[in-house]
Write an enzyme that holds these catalytic residues in place. Structure first.
Site, PDB file in Angstrom:
ATOM      1  N   ASN A   1       0.960  -1.247   0.021  1.00 53.29           N
ATOM      2  CA  ASN A   1      -0.007  -0.040  -0.062  1.00 53.29           C
ATOM      3  C   ASN A   1       0.703   1.192   0.066  1.00 53.29           C
ATOM      4  O   ASN A   1       0.314   2.412   0.178  1.00 53.29           O
ATOM      5  CB  ASN A   1      -0.947  -0.080   1.306  1.00 53.29           C
ATOM      6  CG  ASN A   1      -0.181   0.037   2.659  1.00 53.29           C
ATOM      7  OD1 ASN A   1       1.119   0.104   2.657  1.00 53.29           O
ATOM      8  ND2 ASN A   1      -1.031  -0.007   3.572  1.00 53.29           N
TER       9      ASN A   1
ATOM     10  N   HIS B   1       3.270   1.802   2.181  1.00 54.66           N
ATOM     11  CA  HIS B   1       3.922   2.339   3.264  1.00 54.66           C
ATOM     12  C   HIS B   1       5.347   2.305   3.555  1.00 54.66           C
ATOM     13  O   HIS B   1       6.219   1.300   2.819  1.00 54.66           O
ATOM     14  CB  HIS B   1       3.162   1.486   4.438  1.00 54.66           C
ATOM     15  CG  HIS B   1       3.522   0.273   4.813  1.00 54.66           C
ATOM     16  ND1 HIS B   1       2.697  -0.750   5.430  1.00 54.66           N
ATOM     17  CD2 HIS B   1       4.693  -0.363   4.690  1.00 54.66           C
ATOM     18  CE1 HIS B   1       3.174  -1.835   5.407  1.00 54.66           C
ATOM     19  NE2 HIS B   1       4.525  -1.779   5.058  1.00 54.66           N
TER      20      HIS B   1
HETATM   21  P1  PGA Z   1       7.963  -7.186   3.426  1.00 52.87           P
HETATM   22  O1  PGA Z   1       7.551  -5.837   4.200  1.00 52.87           O
HETATM   23  O2  PGA Z   1       9.516  -6.932   3.376  1.00 52.87           O
HETATM   24  O3  PGA Z   1       7.809  -8.106   4.323  1.00 52.87           O
HETATM   25  O4  PGA Z   1       7.168  -7.288   2.056  1.00 52.87           O
HETATM   26  C1  PGA Z   1       7.880  -4.577   3.353  1.00 52.87           C
HETATM   27  C2  PGA Z   1       7.136  -3.450   4.066  1.00 52.87           C
HETATM   28  O5  PGA Z   1       6.180  -3.657   4.434  1.00 52.87           O
HETATM   29  O6  PGA Z   1       7.947  -2.389   4.507  1.00 52.87           O
END
Ligand code: PGA
Length: 262
Positions: free
Chosen positions: A158, A160
């Site tokens: 999303n 973030h």
């Molecule tokens: P992820 O998460 O590396 O587990 O995909 C990334 C994030 O949410 O910043």
């Protein structure tokens, strides 16, 4: 808030796959340490940086004080977990990096989602106030260290960065935030029962943007839409990573799957 899109200085690097991305990210960190032995490093958690940590640990095998002089500040931590909880970021970091690279305990900083030191000083403080104090302490600790030199970030689907969910103000600092359901679902694998905490402490967007240099990592097809949105979308608080367009030293390091919609 929606800001005018400007000529973006983001540097894009596309590598073949996850291992190449992990190796390249580790090289960036090690290069920064060589260049600046008292480096202040902002560090992410999650699936994406696991390979980077594995490469860093591999590099440090046989070197007693590989990260000597480096200070690390984690981006975020859940509220309410003890540091030895299997889902806590303190535990994640201990297992994947800190136990292996000879960092001094006093050089490791992670927001304390239990605000234990604050409450030790002021036991009667209500929890929400203790957590606010902890956020202020964290900001001060970053400032006292001289500010972040290099910060490595993951990218949420999303948009973030750290736990700054869509709508986070661009001028936000370290604070307590409520996590999006999507984020909690994405992180459920770290919690055997799927019961991901609802609240967390995160560095703010302004805290991150003040880092002298930033590397954003994105790997795999599940990140392709977010990567395309970062590349082509406007700078807007509805997509927190777009803030990076306002910084002049950001590398976006992606693998081919993550780059497939570019
Ligand atoms: P992820 O998460 O590396 O587990 O995909 C990334 C994030 O949410 O910043």
């Amino acid at each position: 808030m929606r800001l005018r899109q400007r000529q973006s200085p983001l540097r894009w690097e596309t590598v073949s796959g996850y291992d190449a991305l992990s190796e390249r990210a580790a090289e960036r960190v090690l290069g920064a340490i060589i260049h600046q032995p008292r480096l202040v490093l902002g560090l992410p958690t999650g699936r994406t940086p696991e390979g980077m940590y594995a490469h860093l640990v591999q590099h440090c095998v046989g070197q007693e004080r590989c990260f000597d002089g480096v200070k690390t500040f984690n981006l975020d931590e859940y509220v309410g977990l003890k540091p030895d909880h299997p889902g806590s970021y303190a535990r994640y970091m201990q297992q994947r990096l800190f136990d292996h690279v000879g960092l001094f305990e006093g050089d490791i900083f992670i927001p304390d989602g239990l605000a234990e030191d604050v409450l030790a000083d002021e036991p009667d403080l209500p929890m929400h106030q203790a957590l606010e104090r902890e956020c202020e302490r964290y900001e001060r600790a970053i400032a006292d260290a001289g500010g972040l030199d290099l910060t490595v970030l993951g990218l949420g689907r999303n948009g973030h960065i750290a736990f700054n969910e869509p709508g986070s103000p661009f001028d936000s600092r370290t604070r307590v935030v409520r996590l999006d359901d999507e984020t909690r679902r994405a992180n459920a694998q770290y919690f055997g029962n799927g019961d991901v905490p609802e609240w967390a402490i995160t560095m703010g967007l302004a805290t991150i943007l003040a880092s002298k240099s930033i590397v954003l990592l994105a790997s795999g097809a599940s990140k392709a839409e977010a990567v395309a949105r970062l590349r082509h979308g406007p700078v807007a608080e509805s997509f927190p990573a777009s803030l990076l367009h306002l910084h002049d030293d950001v590398t976006v390091l992606v693998d081919r799957e993550a780059a497939r919609l570019l």
